[in-house]
Design a protein around this motif. Structure first.
Motif: not given
Length: 129
Positions: A64-85
């Protein structure tokens, strides 16, 4: 305003026929918002899966003519928040510069049992792209 919902042929296809990967909301001035469905990827480790997800997101944006630099919001779902780093170190390889707004959640499982991470994003595409 015009809305287009699709699965770009130039990017990896969805893992299920029950959702579309990209909703593009075109504004009258030619700018657009891209809403990308949550993505998962194969891999034995969280880092491998995270890398695969960002590669897929990048391909969907490029369609769509975009790039990761155009990202304004991200939502992440992890099965183990202890691995956030571990997740964060890979994320920083792909999202450089000013970080987007962000939410990260721990979930008991994702729609595929082997998935450790799922990521959805919103990107703002300037007019002319």
């Amino acid at each position: 305003m015009q809305v287009t919902i699709e699965n770009p042929a130039s990017a990896p296809q969805p893992l299920s026929p029950y959702y579309s990967q990209v909703a593009r909301v075109e504004h009258a001035d030619g700018s657009a918002l891209l809403f990308l469905s949550g993505q998962i990827a194969e891999g034995a480790t969280l880092a491998e899966q995270t890398r695969g997800v960002f590669e897929t997101l990048d391909a969907l944006l490029k369609a769509h003519g975009a790039a990761l630099t155009d990202v304004i919001n991200i939502r992440t779902y992890l099965t183990d928040i202890g691995r956030l780093e571990e997740y964060g170190s890979v994320r920083r390889e792909f999202l450089t510069g000013t970080p987007p707004t962000s939410m990260t959640f721990e979930v008991p499982r994702l729609f595929r049992p082997e998935a450790l991470v799922e990521i959805e994003i919103v990107a703002a595409v300037p007019a002319g792209r």
